[in-house]
Motif scaffolding. Structure first.
Motif, mmCIF file in Angstrom:
data_model
loop_
_atom_site.group_PDB
_atom_site.id
_atom_site.type_symbol
_atom_site.label_atom_id
_atom_site.label_comp_id
_atom_site.label_asym_id
_atom_site.label_seq_id
_atom_site.Cartn_x
_atom_site.Cartn_y
_atom_site.Cartn_z
ATOM 1 N N PHE A 110 18.926 -0.304 26.210
ATOM 2 C CA PHE A 110 19.904 -2.065 25.456
ATOM 3 C C PHE A 110 18.928 -1.810 23.675
ATOM 4 N N GLU A 111 18.397 -1.195 23.411
ATOM 5 C CA GLU A 111 18.078 -0.906 22.032
ATOM 6 C C GLU A 111 19.326 0.215 21.541
ATOM 7 N N GLN A 112 19.295 0.956 22.284
ATOM 8 C CA GLN A 112 20.180 1.850 21.507
ATOM 9 C C GLN A 112 21.558 1.277 21.271
ATOM 10 N N LEU A 113 21.914 0.717 23.104
ATOM 11 C CA LEU A 113 23.233 0.152 22.692
ATOM 12 C C LEU A 113 23.378 -1.136 21.208
ATOM 13 N N PHE A 114 22.311 -1.129 21.866
ATOM 14 C CA PHE A 114 22.805 -2.587 20.329
ATOM 15 C C PHE A 114 22.536 -1.846 18.759
ATOM 16 N N HIS A 115 22.130 -0.881 18.922
ATOM 17 C CA HIS A 115 22.058 -0.672 17.333
ATOM 18 C C HIS A 115 23.311 0.522 16.917
ATOM 19 N N GLU A 116 23.662 1.500 18.030
ATOM 20 C CA GLU A 116 24.624 2.306 17.886
ATOM 21 C C GLU A 116 26.046 1.615 18.477
ATOM 22 N N ILE A 117 26.562 1.375 18.446
ATOM 23 C CA ILE A 117 27.603 0.649 19.333
ATOM 24 C C ILE A 117 28.244 0.518 18.211
ATOM 25 N N PRO A 118 29.633 0.330 18.002
ATOM 26 C CA PRO A 118 30.964 0.009 16.936
ATOM 27 C C PRO A 118 30.673 -1.839 17.061
ATOM 28 N N TRP A 119 30.131 -2.503 17.377
ATOM 29 C CA TRP A 119 30.018 -3.901 17.566
ATOM 30 C C TRP A 119 31.251 -4.508 16.417
ATOM 31 N N ARG A 120 32.268 -5.662 17.018
ATOM 32 C CA ARG A 120 33.292 -5.853 16.307
ATOM 33 C C ARG A 120 33.449 -7.344 16.509
ATOM 34 N N GLN A 121 33.800 -8.331 15.847
ATOM 35 C CA GLN A 121 34.446 -9.673 15.704
ATOM 36 C C GLN A 121 35.866 -10.119 15.884
ATOM 37 N N ARG A 122 36.635 -9.790 17.246
ATOM 38 C CA ARG A 122 37.170 -10.392 17.113
ATOM 39 C C ARG A 122 37.923 -11.615 16.882
ATOM 40 N N ALA A 123 39.294 -12.153 16.010
ATOM 41 C CA ALA A 123 39.083 -13.189 16.171
ATOM 42 C C ALA A 123 40.576 -13.432 16.779
ATOM 43 N N HIS A 124 41.164 -14.776 17.265
ATOM 44 C CA HIS A 124 42.322 -15.842 18.447
ATOM 45 C C HIS A 124 43.368 -16.113 16.985
ATOM 46 N N VAL A 125 44.067 -16.466 17.396
ATOM 47 C CA VAL A 125 45.471 -17.221 17.199
ATOM 48 C C VAL A 125 45.992 -18.158 18.861
ATOM 49 N N ARG A 126 45.245 -19.446 18.227
ATOM 50 C CA ARG A 126 46.007 -20.723 19.208
ATOM 51 C C ARG A 126 46.117 -21.778 18.086
ATOM 52 N N GLN A 127 47.751 -22.462 18.876
ATOM 53 C CA GLN A 127 48.236 -22.896 17.990
ATOM 54 C C GLN A 127 48.057 -22.938 16.247
ATOM 55 N N ASP A 128 48.868 -22.053 16.088
ATOM 56 C CA ASP A 128 48.756 -21.360 14.936
ATOM 57 C C ASP A 128 47.288 -21.668 14.255
ATOM 58 N N THR A 137 32.201 -7.378 20.676
ATOM 59 C CA THR A 137 32.524 -6.685 21.353
ATOM 60 C C THR A 137 33.476 -4.795 20.931
ATOM 61 N N ALA A 138 33.416 -4.335 22.062
ATOM 62 C CA ALA A 138 34.255 -2.598 21.606
ATOM 63 C C ALA A 138 34.435 -2.551 22.928
ATOM 64 N N TRP A 139 35.676 -1.472 22.596
ATOM 65 C CA TRP A 139 36.539 -0.952 24.034
ATOM 66 C C TRP A 139 36.264 0.566 23.823
ATOM 67 N N TYR A 140 36.050 1.109 24.767
ATOM 68 C CA TYR A 140 36.451 2.361 25.397
ATOM 69 C C TYR A 140 37.544 2.869 25.857
ATOM 70 N N GLY A 141 38.237 3.890 25.660
ATOM 71 C CA GLY A 141 39.223 4.099 26.678
ATOM 72 C C GLY A 141 40.313 5.018 26.135
ATOM 73 N N GLU A 142 41.326 5.666 27.258
ATOM 74 C CA GLU A 142 42.704 5.995 26.996
ATOM 75 C C GLU A 142 43.566 4.909 26.352
ATOM 76 N N LEU A 143 43.646 4.000 26.702
ATOM 77 C CA LEU A 143 44.545 2.348 26.453
ATOM 78 C C LEU A 143 44.108 1.056 25.664
ATOM 79 N N PRO A 144 45.174 1.353 25.171
ATOM 80 C CA PRO A 144 44.340 -0.495 24.694
ATOM 81 C C PRO A 144 44.570 -1.266 25.215
ATOM 82 N N TYR A 145 43.914 -2.747 24.854
ATOM 83 C CA TYR A 145 43.514 -3.880 25.876
ATOM 84 C C TYR A 145 44.150 -4.823 25.481
#
Length: 290
Positions: A110-128, A137-145
């Motif tokens: 937990f300590e490693q993940l909490f401090h070393e993952i490049p966490w980021r807060q993303r914004a949503h748009v709903r009804q303008d 969140t953070a996303w790993y892989g070869e393809l966008p999600y």
């Protein structure tokens, strides 16, 4: 003369007595005639039927109303494989493994993940209107999600700890995964709303492996309503699963097609929580059938 008067009195007495008896017999006969039952004619029977039917009254009784009650959520806490529903889509199945990661290991992970993952807060748009996701969140892989009209670019450079955890989950579940969504719930105010992991890029009946660290949070599930219920979730089946530190939860079969899940705000749990959800992404939705 006296003899004639005596005979007259006697005769008058007899006459009176006879007349009284005759009158009594006549009265008794009339009374018996009233009480005596004689066969009735069709006309008299019909008359009585009309009188009886005229006394009947139709009383409307409303049909008994079926009272529907919202079912109590089913609590799942013990290790095991649970078939939570069966439908034409298939069997919805979950596999709960508390203590998949030893507590001592889970602490330093937990300590490693909490401090070393490049966490980021993303914004949503709903009804303008734009709003920030109530988690990081953070996303790993070869393809966008892409989910909820938000696209996350993939990070192909997996953290060594994430690679080790993916290998361990794959060895245990006999499934292979090529992508990972990391979620950080910073405190009790962070959450994720009702949704299903049913994006076309995940394929049909995807297998999702969810690994939790940190604070225990309630994982809630609800079955999607039938078409005739007009999207009313009031009376659907529900399942609650407390996800503890080091717990692995597998969602398999038709779970994503027939159920939704969420992690609600929890003001009794103020410590941070990290959740890793391993999954398989397909570059072409058609490739899932090959």
């Amino acid at each position: 003369m006296d003899d004639k008067r005596k005979r007259a009195r006697v005769q008058g007495g007899w006459a009176s007595s006879l007349n009284s008896r005759a009158s009594s017999c006549a009265t008794s006969g009339a009374s018996n005639a009233k009480n005596q039952v004689f066969p009735s004619s069709p006309q008299s029977r019909a008359g009585r039927g009309e009188q009886l039917s005229s006394k009947k009254h139709f009383v409307f009784k409303a049909p008994e109303q079926v009272i529907r009650k919202a079912p109590q959520p089913k609590m799942i806490e013990k290790q095991g494989i649970y078939e939570i529903s069966t439908s034409p889509s298939g069997v919805s199945r979950i596999h709960l493994i508390p203590g998949f990661i030893d507590l001592n290991e889970a602490d330093w992970m937990f300590e490693q993940l909490f401090h070393e993952i490049p966490w980021r807060q993303r914004a949503h748009v709903r009804q303008d209107l734009s709003y920030d996701e109530p988690r990081l969140t953070a996303w790993y892989g070869e393809l966008p999600y892409t989910y909820s009209r938000l696209t996350m670019l993939a990070n192909p450079h997996w953290h060594p700890l994430l690679t080790m955890l993916k290998d361990r989950v794959e060895d245990f579940t006999k499934n292979t995964f090529n992508s990972l969504l990391c979620n950080l719930y910073r405190n009790e105010k962070d959450s994720v709303d009702w949704h299903s992991d049913d994006e076309p890029a995940l394929g049909q009946n995807p297998v999702i492996a969810s690994l939790s660290f940190g604070a225990t949070r309630m994982f809630e599930m609800r079955k999607k309503p039938l078409p005739e219920d007009n999207n009313d979730y009031t009376y659907v089946q529900r399942v609650h699963i407390p996800l503890d530190h080091g717990t692995l939860l597998m969602m398999e079969g038709a779970t994503q097609e027939d159920w939704q899940h969420r992690v609600p705000k929890d003001y009794h749990s103020r410590e941070p929580r990290i959740n890793l959800t391993f999954r398989t992404m397909y570059p072409d939705p058609e490739a899932m059938h090959t």
